[in-house]
Scaffold this motif. Structure first.
Motif, mmCIF file in Angstrom:
data_model
loop_
_atom_site.group_PDB
_atom_site.id
_atom_site.type_symbol
_atom_site.label_atom_id
_atom_site.label_comp_id
_atom_site.label_asym_id
_atom_site.label_seq_id
_atom_site.Cartn_x
_atom_site.Cartn_y
_atom_site.Cartn_z
ATOM 1 N N GLU A 133 0.831 -1.199 0.000
ATOM 2 C CA GLU A 133 0.000 0.000 0.000
ATOM 3 C C GLU A 133 0.869 1.255 0.000
ATOM 4 O O GLU A 133 0.697 2.162 0.795
ATOM 5 N N SER A 134 1.786 1.300 -0.941
ATOM 6 C CA SER A 134 2.679 2.456 -1.055
ATOM 7 C C SER A 134 1.919 3.738 -1.362
ATOM 8 O O SER A 134 2.306 4.815 -0.915
ATOM 9 N N ALA A 135 0.838 3.629 -2.110
ATOM 10 C CA ALA A 135 0.055 4.823 -2.452
ATOM 11 C C ALA A 135 -0.502 5.477 -1.187
ATOM 12 O O ALA A 135 -0.548 6.707 -1.092
ATOM 13 N N THR A 136 -0.907 4.670 -0.228
ATOM 14 C CA THR A 136 -1.419 5.220 1.031
ATOM 15 C C THR A 136 -0.316 5.966 1.755
ATOM 16 O O THR A 136 -0.516 7.093 2.229
ATOM 17 N N LEU A 137 0.857 5.367 1.836
ATOM 18 C CA LEU A 137 1.990 6.048 2.485
ATOM 19 C C LEU A 137 2.342 7.346 1.776
ATOM 20 O O LEU A 137 2.590 8.364 2.431
ATOM 21 N N GLN A 138 2.358 7.319 0.464
ATOM 22 C CA GLN A 138 2.673 8.534 -0.285
ATOM 23 C C GLN A 138 1.626 9.618 -0.034
ATOM 24 O O GLN A 138 1.965 10.792 0.121
ATOM 25 N N ARG A 139 0.367 9.241 0.040
ATOM 26 C CA ARG A 139 -0.698 10.200 0.307
ATOM 27 C C ARG A 139 -0.544 10.790 1.707
ATOM 28 O O ARG A 139 -0.689 11.994 1.896
ATOM 29 N N LEU A 181 10.638 8.702 9.188
ATOM 30 C CA LEU A 181 9.898 9.172 8.012
ATOM 31 C C LEU A 181 10.822 9.338 6.822
ATOM 32 O O LEU A 181 10.430 9.059 5.689
ATOM 33 N N SER A 182 12.039 9.770 7.057
ATOM 34 C CA SER A 182 13.003 9.878 5.959
ATOM 35 C C SER A 182 13.294 8.502 5.372
ATOM 36 O O SER A 182 13.407 8.345 4.155
ATOM 37 N N LEU A 183 13.401 7.498 6.223
ATOM 38 C CA LEU A 183 13.631 6.128 5.749
ATOM 39 C C LEU A 183 12.425 5.598 4.981
ATOM 40 O O LEU A 183 12.581 4.899 3.969
ATOM 41 N N VAL A 184 11.232 5.917 5.451
ATOM 42 C CA VAL A 184 10.014 5.517 4.738
ATOM 43 C C VAL A 184 10.008 6.147 3.347
ATOM 44 O O VAL A 184 9.730 5.481 2.350
ATOM 45 N N ALA A 211 12.605 7.130 1.630
ATOM 46 C CA ALA A 211 13.664 6.500 0.838
ATOM 47 C C ALA A 211 13.202 5.157 0.289
ATOM 48 O O ALA A 211 13.432 4.842 -0.888
ATOM 49 N N ARG A 212 12.530 4.375 1.108
ATOM 50 C CA ARG A 212 12.040 3.068 0.661
ATOM 51 C C ARG A 212 10.998 3.250 -0.446
ATOM 52 O O ARG A 212 11.018 2.541 -1.448
ATOM 53 N N LEU A 213 10.107 4.222 -0.286
ATOM 54 C CA LEU A 213 9.109 4.490 -1.330
ATOM 55 C C LEU A 213 9.778 4.910 -2.634
ATOM 56 O O LEU A 213 9.355 4.495 -3.714
ATOM 57 N N ALA A 214 10.802 5.739 -2.516
ATOM 58 C CA ALA A 214 11.513 6.189 -3.722
ATOM 59 C C ALA A 214 12.145 5.001 -4.440
ATOM 60 O O ALA A 214 12.043 4.880 -5.665
ATOM 61 N N LEU A 215 12.784 4.128 -3.685
ATOM 62 C CA LEU A 215 13.403 2.941 -4.301
ATOM 63 C C LEU A 215 12.371 2.041 -4.961
ATOM 64 O O LEU A 215 12.582 1.551 -6.072
ATOM 65 N N LEU A 216 11.267 1.820 -4.267
ATOM 66 C CA LEU A 216 10.232 0.945 -4.815
ATOM 67 C C LEU A 216 9.607 1.503 -6.084
ATOM 68 O O LEU A 216 9.131 0.748 -6.926
#
Length: 104
Positions: free
Chosen positions: A47-53, A69-72, A74-79
């Motif tokens: 549910e990356s879209a939820t995290l991005q929102r 939050l910075s790590l979150v 970073a993980r979203l950016a990589l994914l």
């Protein structure tokens, strides 16, 4: 006050999405805590879209105040295949950890 009460009620009842929406409007630290607590579960459920929102709802400077939050981010950016911002996000996470005096 209304947003704070709504955020508390939603968080208490396991409705993280609504809790973040209400908390981000008035209390970025609270919203950040809810995001941090739910980030791993959302990643596992893809549910990356939820995290991005959620992160987009936060004030611009709030995400950089939390190493988690910075790590979150970073993980979203990589994914999502965005490699460029990852180094800066990891540096931001490290910087926050250094300022807080925590060691690993």
């Amino acid at each position: 006050m209304l947003n704070r009460n709504a955020a508390a009620w939603h968080e208490e009842h396991g409705m993280a999405d609504d809790a973040v929406r209400h908390a981000a409007a008035r209390d970025a630290a609270w919203a950040a805590r809810v995001i941090e607590q739910n980030a791993d579960a959302l990643h596992l459920r893809s549910e990356s879209a939820t995290l991005q929102r959620w992160l987009a709802a936060m004030p611009a400077d709030s995400a950089g105040s939390s190493s988690r939050l910075s790590l979150v981010q970073a993980r979203l950016a990589l994914l999502s295949g965005r490699v460029r911002p990852v180094e800066g996000l990891l540096d931001a996470a490290e910087s926050v950890e250094g300022r807080s005096g925590r060691s690993r």
